[in-house]
Design an enzyme around this catalytic site. Structure first.
Site, mmCIF file in Angstrom:
data_model
loop_
_atom_site.group_PDB
_atom_site.id
_atom_site.type_symbol
_atom_site.label_atom_id
_atom_site.label_comp_id
_atom_site.label_asym_id
_atom_site.label_seq_id
_atom_site.Cartn_x
_atom_site.Cartn_y
_atom_site.Cartn_z
ATOM 1 N N ASP A 118 -0.244 9.044 0.228
ATOM 2 C CA ASP A 118 0.428 10.559 -0.117
ATOM 3 C C ASP A 118 1.807 10.452 -0.094
ATOM 4 O OD1 ASP A 118 -1.889 10.807 1.469
ATOM 5 O OD2 ASP A 118 -0.810 12.027 3.101
ATOM 6 N N GLU A 133 -6.389 18.145 4.803
ATOM 7 C CA GLU A 133 -5.028 17.556 4.960
ATOM 8 C C GLU A 133 -3.942 18.119 3.922
ATOM 9 O OE1 GLU A 133 -6.482 13.264 6.673
ATOM 10 O OE2 GLU A 133 -6.643 13.417 4.442
ATOM 11 N N GLN A 187 3.777 7.795 1.922
ATOM 12 C CA GLN A 187 3.175 7.092 2.987
ATOM 13 C C GLN A 187 3.210 5.365 2.420
ATOM 14 O OE1 GLN A 187 1.569 8.240 6.094
ATOM 15 N NE2 GLN A 187 3.598 8.986 5.685
ATOM 16 N N TRP A 232 1.024 -1.106 0.011
ATOM 17 C CA TRP A 232 -0.069 0.220 0.136
ATOM 18 C C TRP A 232 0.872 1.311 -0.076
ATOM 19 C CZ3 TRP A 232 -5.106 1.898 0.265
ATOM 20 C CH2 TRP A 232 -5.175 3.222 0.898
ATOM 21 N N TRP A 249 -3.883 0.270 4.382
ATOM 22 C CA TRP A 249 -3.202 1.233 5.203
ATOM 23 C C TRP A 249 -2.915 0.833 6.456
ATOM 24 C CZ3 TRP A 249 -4.074 3.673 9.756
ATOM 25 C CH2 TRP A 249 -2.932 4.982 9.709
ATOM 26 N N ARG A 252 -1.157 17.740 12.003
ATOM 27 C CA ARG A 252 -0.390 16.978 11.126
ATOM 28 C C ARG A 252 -0.031 17.515 9.754
ATOM 29 N NH1 ARG A 252 -5.139 13.999 11.231
ATOM 30 N NH2 ARG A 252 -6.233 14.005 9.260
ATOM 31 N N SER A 276 2.596 11.861 6.792
ATOM 32 C CA SER A 276 2.897 12.950 5.877
ATOM 33 C C SER A 276 3.786 13.900 6.563
ATOM 34 C CB SER A 276 1.830 13.373 5.101
ATOM 35 O OG SER A 276 1.211 12.317 4.321
HETATM 36 C C1 FRU Z 1 -3.897 11.914 3.904
HETATM 37 C C2 FRU Z 1 -3.378 11.477 5.240
HETATM 38 C C3 FRU Z 1 -2.604 12.318 5.855
HETATM 39 C C4 FRU Z 1 -1.793 11.699 6.945
HETATM 40 C C5 FRU Z 1 -1.509 10.441 6.178
HETATM 41 C C6 FRU Z 1 -1.356 9.119 7.060
HETATM 42 O O1 FRU Z 1 -4.159 10.836 3.074
HETATM 43 O O2 FRU Z 1 -4.517 11.127 6.100
HETATM 44 O O3 FRU Z 1 -3.272 13.394 6.504
HETATM 45 O O4 FRU Z 1 -0.474 12.325 7.320
HETATM 46 O O5 FRU Z 1 -2.581 10.446 5.212
HETATM 47 O O6 FRU Z 1 -1.010 8.029 6.103
#
Ligand code: FRU
Length: 488
Positions: free
Chosen positions: A22, A196, A38, A19, A46, A143, A79
Site C-alpha cells: 500500500d 482495508e 508498505q 517488496w 511481504w 487498522r 498502513s
Molecule cells: C492492505 C494491508 C493493510 C495493512 C497493510 C499491511 O494491503 O493489509 O490493511 O495495514 O496491508 O502491510
C-alpha cells in the site's frame, strides 16, 4: 541498470529492490510530494513492514529515499497517513519547525493499535511518540488510519477500520494525541467480507460549485474482477460521521480491473482552483501479489489520478466518481502518430511503417459504437503470427462493455487467478466511446469516456512483444504518443 529490467515500469513508481504494498502517508509539503509505502527492507515477499519513502517535485519523477519508519521488535509499521501540523497542535514542533506527523497502525501478532511518529526535517528522520499507542481497542484487527484536518470545526479527524467487521470508526482530536470517538459507518451491501485502507475526502462536483464527500474503501475480496479491489460511497460529512447518500444495493466500484488496491489521497495539496483530490493506488491483487514475476522488486504504484464527481441527471440521479490521470503526466508524452479514417487495414499499415517504437506509450481511441467489436492489441508478439502474446483492449457494443483481455499477455501461469478478461460497463456518448490507454512495460491502465470507468491491469510480456494492431470497423481516430521514462 537499476530501472532497466524487462518488467521494470518506466513511468510508474516501483522500489529499487524488495517488496512493497500500500501507498501510505501521501502528503505535500514545501515543494515535495511524499510517497511512503508498505515496504519490506529485507525481502521480496511481504514481511518486516516498514514505511519506505520516495519524494517527487512534480508527482511524476520519484526519488527513493532510505526507509522512513522501521519496524520495532514485534511491532510492524502498517498502513496509515501523514499530516502537516502547521500550528503545532501536537507540540512535536521545535524551534519553529513544523512537524510532519505520521499516524499508522502498530501491528503485533495479537494486537493492532494506532501510533504516531513525527519528523522535523521534511520526512527524512522520524521519532516515534513516547506514549504510543494513541488508540488501542484491544483488537486483533484494527487498522489503516487516515487522518486529515477538518477546517469548519478546527480539529483532526481519523477514519480507521475494524476490517473483519466491515466497520469504519470516526474519531476527532485537537492535538493528534488524544482521540474521541464520534461515529461509525458500515454498509450491509458491500460485497467484500474484509475492508482495508479507508479514505474520506471532499471532491468537487463537475460543473457546479458543490463539493461532496467520498468514502473510499479497499475490498479484501469479491471485487468485480475477482479478488481485491475498491468501492466508494458518496455523501456528507459533518465533522463527526459520514452520512451516506448512495442508494443501497447499487455497487460503486473505483476500478474494474484486477490490479487496483489500497488507493488513498494526498493531504495538504496546494489549492489550485477547483482541482479534485489526487490518489495513488497499489497496482496489485491480494490473490497473487506475492507471486508476480518481477525481480529484484515486487510491487508498483498506479499513476496518480485526479478524482471528481459527476452529478448524473434523473433517472440515474446520483453522484458518480470520475478519474483522470493527473495533468502533470503530460510533459512525459513525446513523439506522436495520428490517424483519422475508417479503414483499419490502412491504419495498421501506416502504423507498421511508422518509426514510433518503444514499449511505453499512450493511446487515445475514438470509436463509433458499431455492431462489431473494435479495439487494439498491444504488446503483441509479432513473429508469432497471431498465436503469440497480446493484450487486447476493446469495446463490445452489444453488451456495452470495455474489456481488457490479458489471458495471452505473457507470463500468466504463476497463479491461476491472474489470467482472464475483465470488463467495465460503459455507454456511448453521442454514439461514441473514447478510450485513453497508458501502456507501460508491465501494465495497462484504461480510462473510458473522460474517466467514467477505469480498468487497471498488470501484464508481463516478453520485451520483444512490441506490436500494436487495431481491429474492428468502428474506429474513427487514433492518437499514439510515446511516454518518456521517469528514471535517469
Ligand atoms: C492492505 C494491508 C493493510 C495493512 C497493510 C499491511 O494491503 O493489509 O490493511 O495495514 O496491508 O502491510
Amino acid at each position: 541498470t537499476t530501472y532497466k529490467q524487462p518488467h521494470r515500469p518506466q513511468y510508474h513508481f516501483s522500489p529499487r529492490a524488495n517488496w512493497i504494498n500500500d501507498p501510505n502517508g501521501l502528503v505535500y509539503y514545501d515543494g515535495e510530494y511524499h510517497l511512503f509505502y508498505q515496504y519490506n527492507p529485507s525481502g521480496i515477499r511481504w514481511g518486516h513492514m516498514t514505511w519506505g519513502h520516495a519524494i517527487s517535485r512534480d508527482l511524476v519523477h520519484w526519488q527513493e529515499l532510505p526507509p522512513a519508519i522501521p519496524e520495532e521488535g514485534e511491532t510492524m509499521i502498517y498502513s496509515g497517513s501523514c499530516v502537516i501540523d502547521k500550528t503545532n497542535t501536537s507540540g512535536f514542533g521545535q524551534d519553529g519547525r513544523v512537524p510532519m506527523v505520521a499516524i499508522y497502525t502498530g501491528a503485533r501478532p495479537d494486537n493492532q493499535s494506532q501510533h504516531l511518529a513525527y519528523s522535523l526535517d521534511k520526512g527524512r528522520t522520524w521519532t516515534k511518540y513516547a506514549s504510543n499507542p494513541i488508540i488501542d481497542l484491544k483488537q486483533k484487527d484494527f487498522r489503516d488510519p487516515k487522518v486529515f484536518w477538518y477546517e469548519p470545526s478546527q480539529h483532526w479527524v481519523m477514519i480507521v477500520l475494524l476490517p473483519t467487521d466491515r466497520k469504519a470508526l470516526f474519531y476527532k482530536s485537537p492535538n493528534l494525541k488524544v482521540w474521541t470517538k464520534t461515529g461509525e459507518f458500515t454498509a450491509a451491501d458491500s460485497p467484500a467480507t474484509v475492508w482495508e485502507c479507508p479514505d474520506l475526502v471532499e471532491v468537487p462536483v463537475d460543473g457546479t460549485i458543490e463539493r461532496k464527500w467520498v468514502l473510499l474503501l479497499s475490498m479484501g475480496n469479491n471485487a468485480p474482477a475477482g479478488g481485491s479491489g475498491m468501492q466508494y460511497y458518496v455523501g456528507r460529512f459533518n465533522g463527526a460521521t459520514f452520512i451516506n447518500e448512495s442508494k443501497p444495493g447499487e455497487q460503486r466500484y473505483v476500478d474494474w480491473g484486477k490490479d487496483y488496491y489500497a488507493a488513498i489521497t494526498f493531504n495538504n495539496l496546494p489549492r489550485r482552483g477547483n482541482r479534485g483530490a489526487i490518489s495513488i493506488g497499489w497496482m496489485n491483487n491480494l490473490q497473487y501479489a506475492s507471486e508476480i514475476p518481477t525481480t529484484p522488486f515486487r510491487g508498483t504504484m498506479t499513476l496518480p489520478r485526479e478524482l471528481r464527481l459527476a452529478k448524473m441527471p434523473a433517472p440515474i440521479a446520483r453522484y458518480e466518481l470520475r478519474q483522470q490521470p493527473i495533468q502533470e503526466l503530460k510533459p512525459l508524452l513525446g513523439a506522436s502518430f495520428q490517424w483519422t479514417g475508417t479503414d483499419v487495414a490502412q491504419l495498421n499499415q501506416s502504423l507498421a511503417s511508422n518509426s514510433l517504437a518503444g514499449d511505453t506509450y499512450w493511446l487515445q481511441l475514438e470509436l463509433e459504437a458499431a455492431k462489431t467489436g473494435v479495439g487494439v492489441r498491444v504488446k503483441k508478439e509479432e513473429a508469432a503470427q497471431g498465436k503469440g502474446e497480446e493484450t487486447v483492449i476493446g469495446y463490445d457494443p452489444a453488451k456495452q462493455l470495455v474489456y481488457v483481455d490479458r489471458s495471452r499477455s505473457g507470463q500468466v501461469a504463476f497463479k491461476k487467478e491472474f489470467t482472464g478478461r475483465f470488463t467495465a460497463p460503459l455507454k456511448p456518448q453521442n454514439g461514441r466511446i473514447s478510450l485513453q490507454i497508458w501502456v507501460d512495460r508491465s501494465s495497462v491502465e484504461v480510462f473510458g469516456n473522460n474517466g467514467e470507468i477505469t480498468l487497471t491491469n498488470q501484464i508481463f510480456p516478453k520485451p520483444e512483444s512490441r506490436g500494436i494492431e487495431f481491429f474492428g470497423d468502428g474506429l474513427r481516430s487514433v492518437l499514439i504518443r510515446s511516454v518518456e521514462p521517469i528514471w535517469k
